[in-house]
Design a protein around this motif. Structure first.
Motif, PDB file in Angstrom:
ATOM      1  N   ARG A 237      48.366  32.680  34.837  1.00  8.97           N
ATOM      2  CA  ARG A 237      48.816  31.908  35.997  1.00  8.97           C
ATOM      3  C   ARG A 237      47.632  31.675  36.918  1.00  8.97           C
ATOM      4  NH1 ARG A 237      53.219  35.816  38.302  1.00  8.97           N
ATOM      5  NH2 ARG A 237      53.295  34.279  39.980  1.00  8.97           N
ATOM      6  N   ALA A 238      47.692  30.572  37.640  1.00 10.63           N
ATOM      7  CA  ALA A 238      46.626  30.256  38.591  1.00 10.63           C
ATOM      8  C   ALA A 238      46.648  31.261  39.739  1.00 10.63           C
ATOM      9  CB  ALA A 238      46.814  28.838  39.129  1.00 10.63           C
ATOM     10  N   PRO A 239      45.506  31.558  40.355  1.00 11.49           N
ATOM     11  CA  PRO A 239      45.465  32.522  41.468  1.00 11.49           C
ATOM     12  C   PRO A 239      46.419  32.170  42.602  1.00 11.49           C
ATOM     13  CG  PRO A 239      43.252  32.046  40.703  1.00 11.49           C
ATOM     14  CD  PRO A 239      44.164  31.090  39.976  1.00 11.49           C
ATOM     15  N   GLU A 240      46.616  30.845  42.851  1.00  8.47           N
ATOM     16  CA  GLU A 240      47.517  30.427  43.937  1.00  8.47           C
ATOM     17  C   GLU A 240      48.949  30.890  43.724  1.00  8.47           C
ATOM     18  OE1 GLU A 240      44.215  27.351  43.704  1.00  8.47           O
ATOM     19  OE2 GLU A 240      45.466  28.484  42.314  1.00  8.47           O
ATOM     20  N   GLU A 241      49.336  31.085  42.480  1.00  9.44           N
ATOM     21  CA  GLU A 241      50.710  31.481  42.166  1.00  9.44           C
ATOM     22  C   GLU A 241      50.965  32.960  42.383  1.00  9.44           C
ATOM     23  OE1 GLU A 241      51.944  30.095  38.319  1.00  9.44           O
ATOM     24  OE2 GLU A 241      50.654  28.337  38.438  1.00  9.44           O
ATOM     25  N   ARG A 242      49.909  33.728  42.667  1.00  7.95           N
ATOM     26  CA  ARG A 242      50.051  35.176  42.790  1.00  7.95           C
ATOM     27  C   ARG A 242      49.937  35.687  44.230  1.00  7.95           C
ATOM     28  NH1 ARG A 242      49.694  37.705  37.822  1.00  7.95           N
ATOM     29  NH2 ARG A 242      48.955  36.407  36.077  1.00  7.95           N
ATOM     30  N   ILE A 243      49.639  34.803  45.178  1.00 12.22           N
ATOM     31  CA  ILE A 243      49.458  35.249  46.559  1.00 12.22           C
ATOM     32  C   ILE A 243      50.612  34.753  47.427  1.00 12.22           C
ATOM     33  CG2 ILE A 243      46.954  35.323  46.344  1.00 12.22           C
ATOM     34  CD1 ILE A 243      46.820  32.678  47.854  1.00 12.22           C
ATOM     35  N   THR A 244      50.761  35.352  48.601  1.00 13.00           N
ATOM     36  CA  THR A 244      51.834  34.990  49.521  1.00 13.00           C
ATOM     37  C   THR A 244      51.450  33.734  50.308  1.00 13.00           C
ATOM     38  OG1 THR A 244      50.935  36.358  51.307  1.00 13.00           O
ATOM     39  CG2 THR A 244      52.455  37.420  49.755  1.00 13.00           C
ATOM     40  N   GLU A 245      52.451  33.106  50.896  1.00  9.50           N
ATOM     41  CA  GLU A 245      52.195  31.920  51.716  1.00  9.50           C
ATOM     42  C   GLU A 245      51.343  32.268  52.935  1.00  9.50           C
ATOM     43  OE1 GLU A 245      55.795  29.990  52.767  1.00  9.50           O
ATOM     44  OE2 GLU A 245      56.413  29.574  50.690  1.00  9.50           O
TER      45      GLU A 245
ATOM     46  N   ASP B 179      37.240  32.938  46.942  1.00 15.13           N
ATOM     47  CA  ASP B 179      36.382  31.884  46.402  1.00 15.13           C
ATOM     48  C   ASP B 179      35.703  32.287  45.085  1.00 15.13           C
ATOM     49  OD1 ASP B 179      37.065  30.197  48.431  1.00 15.13           O
ATOM     50  OD2 ASP B 179      35.217  30.440  49.588  1.00 15.13           O
ATOM     51  N   VAL B 180      35.249  33.538  44.969  1.00 11.88           N
ATOM     52  CA  VAL B 180      34.621  33.946  43.710  1.00 11.88           C
ATOM     53  C   VAL B 180      35.675  34.083  42.606  1.00 11.88           C
ATOM     54  CG1 VAL B 180      32.694  35.076  44.854  1.00 11.88           C
ATOM     55  CG2 VAL B 180      34.703  36.433  44.238  1.00 11.88           C
ATOM     56  N   MET B 181      36.902  34.446  43.001  1.00 17.33           N
ATOM     57  CA  MET B 181      37.976  34.530  42.010  1.00 17.33           C
ATOM     58  C   MET B 181      38.362  33.135  41.511  1.00 17.33           C
ATOM     59  SD  MET B 181      41.791  36.196  42.371  1.00 17.33           S
ATOM     60  CE  MET B 181      41.117  37.661  43.126  1.00 17.33           C
TER      61      MET B 181
ATOM     62  N   GLN C 203      36.041  28.619  35.645  1.00 15.21           N
ATOM     63  CA  GLN C 203      35.079  28.736  34.548  1.00 15.21           C
ATOM     64  C   GLN C 203      35.699  29.352  33.294  1.00 15.21           C
ATOM     65  OE1 GLN C 203      31.866  30.934  36.412  1.00 15.21           O
ATOM     66  NE2 GLN C 203      30.782  29.049  36.955  1.00 15.21           N
ATOM     67  N   GLY C 204      36.971  29.698  33.358  1.00 11.52           N
ATOM     68  CA  GLY C 204      37.684  30.145  32.174  1.00 11.52           C
ATOM     69  C   GLY C 204      37.638  31.630  31.869  1.00 11.52           C
ATOM     70  N   TYR C 205      37.275  32.461  32.852  1.00 14.21           N
ATOM     71  CA  TYR C 205      37.267  33.902  32.604  1.00 14.21           C
ATOM     72  C   TYR C 205      38.700  34.440  32.571  1.00 14.21           C
ATOM     73  CZ  TYR C 205      32.258  33.784  33.140  1.00 14.21           C
ATOM     74  OH  TYR C 205      30.923  33.502  32.958  1.00 14.21           O
ATOM     75  N   GLN C 206      38.903  35.467  31.762  1.00 12.23           N
ATOM     76  CA  GLN C 206      40.249  35.999  31.530  1.00 12.23           C
ATOM     77  C   GLN C 206      40.766  36.847  32.690  1.00 12.23           C
ATOM     78  OE1 GLN C 206      42.125  35.433  28.367  1.00 12.23           O
ATOM     79  NE2 GLN C 206      40.649  33.782  28.653  1.00 12.23           N
ATOM     80  N   HIS C 207      39.883  37.643  33.266  1.00  6.77           N
ATOM     81  CA  HIS C 207      40.282  38.547  34.345  1.00  6.77           C
ATOM     82  C   HIS C 207      39.213  38.618  35.420  1.00  6.77           C
ATOM     83  CE1 HIS C 207      42.296  40.112  30.653  1.00  6.77           C
ATOM     84  NE2 HIS C 207      43.326  40.238  31.461  1.00  6.77           N
ATOM     85  N   MET C 208      39.648  38.970  36.614  1.00  9.29           N
ATOM     86  CA  MET C 208      38.750  39.347  37.697  1.00  9.29           C
ATOM     87  C   MET C 208      38.915  40.842  37.896  1.00  9.29           C
ATOM     88  SD  MET C 208      36.639  37.805  39.905  1.00  9.29           S
ATOM     89  CE  MET C 208      35.480  38.681  40.953  1.00  9.29           C
ATOM     90  N   ARG C 209      37.843  41.603  37.676  1.00  6.94           N
ATOM     91  CA  ARG C 209      37.921  43.061  37.767  1.00  6.94           C
ATOM     92  C   ARG C 209      37.105  43.546  38.964  1.00  6.94           C
ATOM     93  NH1 ARG C 209      40.414  45.056  33.324  1.00  6.94           N
ATOM     94  NH2 ARG C 209      40.505  43.690  31.490  1.00  6.94           N
TER      95      ARG C 209
ATOM     96  N   ILE D 104      42.714  44.422  48.350  1.00  8.20           N
ATOM     97  CA  ILE D 104      42.502  43.791  47.048  1.00  8.20           C
ATOM     98  C   ILE D 104      43.834  43.476  46.374  1.00  8.20           C
ATOM     99  CG2 ILE D 104      41.586  44.151  44.727  1.00  8.20           C
ATOM    100  CD1 ILE D 104      39.460  43.474  46.779  1.00  8.20           C
ATOM    101  N   LEU D 105      44.810  44.337  46.552  1.00 11.53           N
ATOM    102  CA  LEU D 105      46.117  44.131  45.904  1.00 11.53           C
ATOM    103  C   LEU D 105      46.856  42.920  46.483  1.00 11.53           C
ATOM    104  CD1 LEU D 105      47.355  47.817  45.514  1.00 11.53           C
ATOM    105  CD2 LEU D 105      46.793  46.219  43.667  1.00 11.53           C
ATOM    106  N   ARG D 106      46.462  42.443  47.648  1.00  9.32           N
ATOM    107  CA  ARG D 106      47.113  41.261  48.238  1.00  9.32           C
ATOM    108  C   ARG D 106      46.877  40.003  47.408  1.00  9.32           C
ATOM    109  NH1 ARG D 106      44.860  42.197  54.372  1.00  9.32           N
ATOM    110  NH2 ARG D 106      45.845  44.232  54.752  1.00  9.32           N
ATOM    111  N   PHE D 107      45.861  40.034  46.562  1.00  9.85           N
ATOM    112  CA  PHE D 107      45.570  38.857  45.746  1.00  9.85           C
ATOM    113  C   PHE D 107      46.380  38.828  44.457  1.00  9.85           C
ATOM    114  CE2 PHE D 107      41.898  39.526  48.447  1.00  9.85           C
ATOM    115  CZ  PHE D 107      41.607  38.244  48.893  1.00  9.85           C
ATOM    116  N   GLY D 108      47.329  39.735  44.321  1.00 10.46           N
ATOM    117  CA  GLY D 108      48.228  39.708  43.161  1.00 10.46           C
ATOM    118  C   GLY D 108      47.722  40.443  41.953  1.00 10.46           C
TER     119      GLY D 108
END
Length: 339
Positions: A162-170, A277-279, A285-291, A308-312
């Protein structure tokens, strides 16, 4: 005749299973290595070799015919401390290494860690093994070598489903949009001025955090010019309000170092912007995970982990393994952190 043939066959099997373990401290002496983790690569070894107060130890295991079976990089760091003896050395191993013979992974891991532990026993105050791919990986052999585990936490964000936007709150999305609308932008460090601003902010941010080791500028200069990582700065009308160092390995992006000016630019939320922004760039760029490399111990309230957990992201329990060369200290800490 049959007994002679059996004996010859047994000797042949022993020769085939023989392991040759070598520890290299100079990149110029390294044989060709299999590609794999950035944290055990020739590229990172070259960076550490060129960086003051760091020394790399690459453990390479080959068979009797000289074919590589595995390799593992340990990085010795020299720290300056307030109390005597003033200078301390510790060895860090990030991950379990690279293996060309996956079926013998346990055996090869045991061989490499045994060799590195023996080498470091009278050189480093302690050895730390972290970021193993599985919590229980190497548990038995690390115990046998005198290491003790400390419960830790790791966090990663999945970018491939899922796109990062779909994992964060409004609410968080509004903060990000507000900062971008008012001119906050994250960009790659490409100039000398940006690099100096990056280093200044990073060191100032971690000045009162002695547990966080910040390498010499040589390391970051080489990382900036490498293919294995990027440096970022977040700017607001010319001011650098946040920075981050990201490395890429195994299809994932790793946030290794970061710093922010939260109090000076509180309404722009620089910590949120640089991580977001880095996420987003890693996602595009097609990376599987942000660790996230270091979110701390699992005990008590940890503001950075909660941030950090706020980003889903997904929180996972893991181990970090330690072994002190001073035996009574190691026994005491092993008792304190007993399970």
């Amino acid at each position: 005749m049959f007994n002679v043939q059996c004996s010859l066959f047994f000797i042949y099997l022993c020769t085939m299973n023989q392991l040759v373990t070598t520890i290299y401290t100079k990149c110029s002496q390294l044989p060709p290595l299999a590609e794999g983790s950035f944290f055990h690569s020739r590229e990172l070894m070259e960076m550490c070799e060129a960086t003051p107060k760091q020394k790399p130890y690459m453990v390479v295991v080959t068979d009797s015919e000289g074919r590589e079976l595995s390799h593992m990089l340990g990085i010795v760091r020299l720290r300056t401390v307030i109390l005597p003896p003033w200078l301390l050395m510790n060895c860090t191993v990030l991950g379990e290494g690279v293996y060309t013979d996956a079926e013998r992974k346990d055996e090869l891991m045991s061989e490499m860690l045994s060799a590195l532990t023996h080498k470091m026993d009278n050189r480093a105050l302690f050895i730390e093994v972290s970021h193993l791919s599985q919590k229980m990986l190497g548990y038995k052999l690390l115990r046998q070598l005198g290491y003790y585990p400390v419960n830790w936490v790791s966090i990663h964000n999945s970018l491939h489903r899922r796109a990062p936007e779909e994992r964060i709150t409004e609410k968080l999305q509004r903060k990000i949009d507000h900062a971008h609308q008012h001119g906050a932008r994250t960009e790659l460090v490409q100039t000398e001025d940006d690099l100096k601003a990056f280093l200044k902010l990073l060191r100032k941010h971690h000045m009162l955090k002695p547990k966080r080791y910040i390498p010499d500028e040589t390391f970051f200069r080489r990382l900036m010019n490498s293919k294995g990582g990027d440096l970022y700065v977040t700017k607001y009308h010319g001011w650098v309000i946040a920075c981050a160092a990201v490395v890429y390995s195994g299809g994932d992006a790793y946030l290794w170092y970061s710093a922010f000016r939260r109090k000076s630019f509180i309404k722009l939320h620089p910590d949120t912007i640089v991580v977001w922004d880095v996420m987003k760039r890693a996602y595009e760029q097609g990376y599987q995970h942000m660790r996230f490399m270091d979110v701390g111990l699992p005990y008590g309230r940890n503001p950075f982990r909660e941030f950090i957990l706020r980003f889903g992201g997904k929180e996972q329990s893991t181990y970090r393994w330690f072994r002190f060369s001073i035996k009574w200290v190691n026994k005491l800490l092993a008792w304190i952190y007993r399970e």
